[in-house]
Design a protein around this motif. Structure first.
Motif, short mmCIF file in Angstrom:
data_model
loop_
_atom_site.label_atom_id
_atom_site.label_comp_id
_atom_site.label_asym_id
_atom_site.label_seq_id
_atom_site.Cartn_x
_atom_site.Cartn_y
_atom_site.Cartn_z
N ARG A 83 17.43 111.16 97.43
CA ARG A 83 17.68 111.26 98.86
C ARG A 83 18.81 112.26 99.05
NH1 ARG A 83 19.48 105.95 102.00
NH2 ARG A 83 20.89 107.09 103.32
N LYS A 84 18.72 113.08 100.05
CA LYS A 84 19.75 114.08 100.29
C LYS A 84 20.95 113.43 100.96
CE LYS A 84 20.35 118.82 101.44
NZ LYS A 84 19.67 120.08 101.57
N LEU A 85 22.07 113.39 100.24
CA LEU A 85 23.32 112.82 100.74
C LEU A 85 24.44 113.82 100.48
CD1 LEU A 85 23.01 109.21 99.33
CD2 LEU A 85 22.81 109.87 101.70
N LEU A 86 25.24 114.06 101.47
CA LEU A 86 26.37 114.98 101.35
C LEU A 86 25.93 116.36 100.89
CD1 LEU A 86 28.91 112.52 99.71
CD2 LEU A 86 28.78 113.17 102.11
N GLY A 87 24.75 116.77 101.34
CA GLY A 87 24.25 118.10 101.03
C GLY A 87 23.67 118.28 99.63
N LYS A 88 23.44 117.18 98.94
CA LYS A 88 22.94 117.26 97.56
C LYS A 88 21.96 116.12 97.32
CE LYS A 88 24.85 117.95 93.00
NZ LYS A 88 26.01 117.80 92.14
N ALA A 89 20.96 116.32 96.50
CA ALA A 89 20.00 115.27 96.18
C ALA A 89 20.65 114.26 95.23
CB ALA A 89 18.76 115.86 95.54
N GLN A 90 20.67 113.00 95.65
CA GLN A 90 21.28 111.93 94.86
C GLN A 90 20.25 110.84 94.59
OE1 GLN A 90 24.26 112.27 93.74
NE2 GLN A 90 25.12 113.82 95.09
N ALA A 91 20.38 110.15 93.46
CA ALA A 91 19.49 109.03 93.13
C ALA A 91 20.01 107.76 93.80
CB ALA A 91 19.44 108.84 91.62
N VAL A 92 19.14 107.12 94.58
CA VAL A 92 19.50 105.87 95.27
C VAL A 92 18.39 104.85 95.04
CG1 VAL A 92 20.89 107.01 97.03
CG2 VAL A 92 18.48 106.61 97.45
N CYS A 93 18.72 103.58 95.24
CA CYS A 93 17.74 102.51 95.09
C CYS A 93 16.61 102.68 96.09
CB CYS A 93 18.40 101.16 95.31
SG CYS A 93 19.66 100.74 94.10
N ALA A 94 15.39 102.36 95.66
CA ALA A 94 14.23 102.45 96.54
C ALA A 94 13.58 101.07 96.59
CB ALA A 94 13.23 103.46 96.01
N PRO A 95 13.28 100.49 97.71
CA PRO A 95 13.44 101.00 99.07
C PRO A 95 14.88 100.93 99.55
CG PRO A 95 12.41 98.85 99.11
CD PRO A 95 12.54 99.23 97.67
N SER A 96 15.68 99.92 99.13
CA SER A 96 17.10 99.89 99.46
C SER A 96 17.82 99.00 98.44
CB SER A 96 17.35 99.37 100.87
OG SER A 96 17.11 97.98 100.92
N CYS A 97 19.13 99.13 98.38
CA CYS A 97 19.92 98.34 97.42
C CYS A 97 19.80 96.84 97.71
CB CYS A 97 21.39 98.76 97.49
SG CYS A 97 21.66 100.52 97.14
N ARG A 98 19.87 96.47 98.98
CA ARG A 98 19.78 95.04 99.36
C ARG A 98 18.42 94.46 99.00
NH1 ARG A 98 22.13 95.96 105.14
NH2 ARG A 98 24.28 96.37 104.59
N GLU A 99 17.36 95.20 99.28
CA GLU A 99 16.01 94.69 98.99
C GLU A 99 15.79 94.52 97.49
OE1 GLU A 99 12.88 96.77 101.03
OE2 GLU A 99 14.09 96.93 102.84
N LEU A 100 16.30 95.44 96.67
CA LEU A 100 16.16 95.30 95.22
C LEU A 100 16.96 94.10 94.71
CD1 LEU A 100 16.13 98.87 93.67
CD2 LEU A 100 14.33 97.18 93.65
N ASP A 101 18.18 93.90 95.24
CA ASP A 101 18.96 92.74 94.83
C ASP A 101 18.26 91.44 95.20
OD1 ASP A 101 20.96 94.18 93.62
OD2 ASP A 101 22.30 94.15 95.36
N ALA A 102 17.68 91.40 96.40
CA ALA A 102 16.97 90.19 96.83
C ALA A 102 15.74 89.94 95.97
CB ALA A 102 16.57 90.32 98.31
N ALA A 103 15.03 90.99 95.61
CA ALA A 103 13.83 90.86 94.78
C ALA A 103 14.18 90.42 93.36
CB ALA A 103 13.07 92.18 94.74
N ASN A 104 15.36 90.82 92.87
CA ASN A 104 15.80 90.45 91.52
C ASN A 104 16.56 89.13 91.51
OD1 ASN A 104 14.68 92.76 90.46
ND2 ASN A 104 16.58 93.93 90.59
N GLY A 105 16.73 88.51 92.68
CA GLY A 105 17.39 87.22 92.76
C GLY A 105 18.90 87.29 92.62
N GLN A 106 19.50 88.42 92.98
CA GLN A 106 20.94 88.57 92.84
C GLN A 106 21.68 88.36 94.15
OE1 GLN A 106 21.57 92.39 91.10
NE2 GLN A 106 20.71 91.79 89.14
N GLY A 107 21.01 87.87 95.14
CA GLY A 107 21.77 87.56 96.33
C GLY A 107 21.15 88.04 97.55
#
Length: 78
Positions: free
Chosen positions: A54-78
């Motif tokens: 995802r382009k952040l601060l003018g540069k392509a950065q690796a981020v969680c997909a679809p989002s950090c919260r959704e991955l944590d919920a799917a993995n049972g971390q909160g």
């Protein structure tokens, strides 16, 4: 003159070592594609398959997909 082979041993308190184990805990034993990367937003290490760029601060950065919260919920971390 041959060097003595140094064995890795952990001291009883677990905080010190005589020689460090080679490698990184974040590399995969197999191919490069199975390795992990850290998310630019949350900083957690995830498999590369669960990250998107995802382009952040003018540069392509690796981020969680679809989002950090959704991955944590799917993995049972909160």
């Amino acid at each position: 003159m041959a060097k003595n082979e140094v064995k890795t041993t952990v001291v009883a308190d677990g905080l010190r070592y005589r020689s460090k184990v080679a490698g990184s805990p974040f590399t995969a034993a197999g191919s490069f594609g199975a390795a992990t990367m850290s998310c630019f937003l949350c900083g957690k290490h995830r498999p590369r398959a669960s990250l998107k760029t995802r382009k952040l601060l003018g540069k392509a950065q690796a981020v969680c997909a679809p989002s950090c919260r959704e991955l944590d919920a799917a993995n049972g971390q909160g």
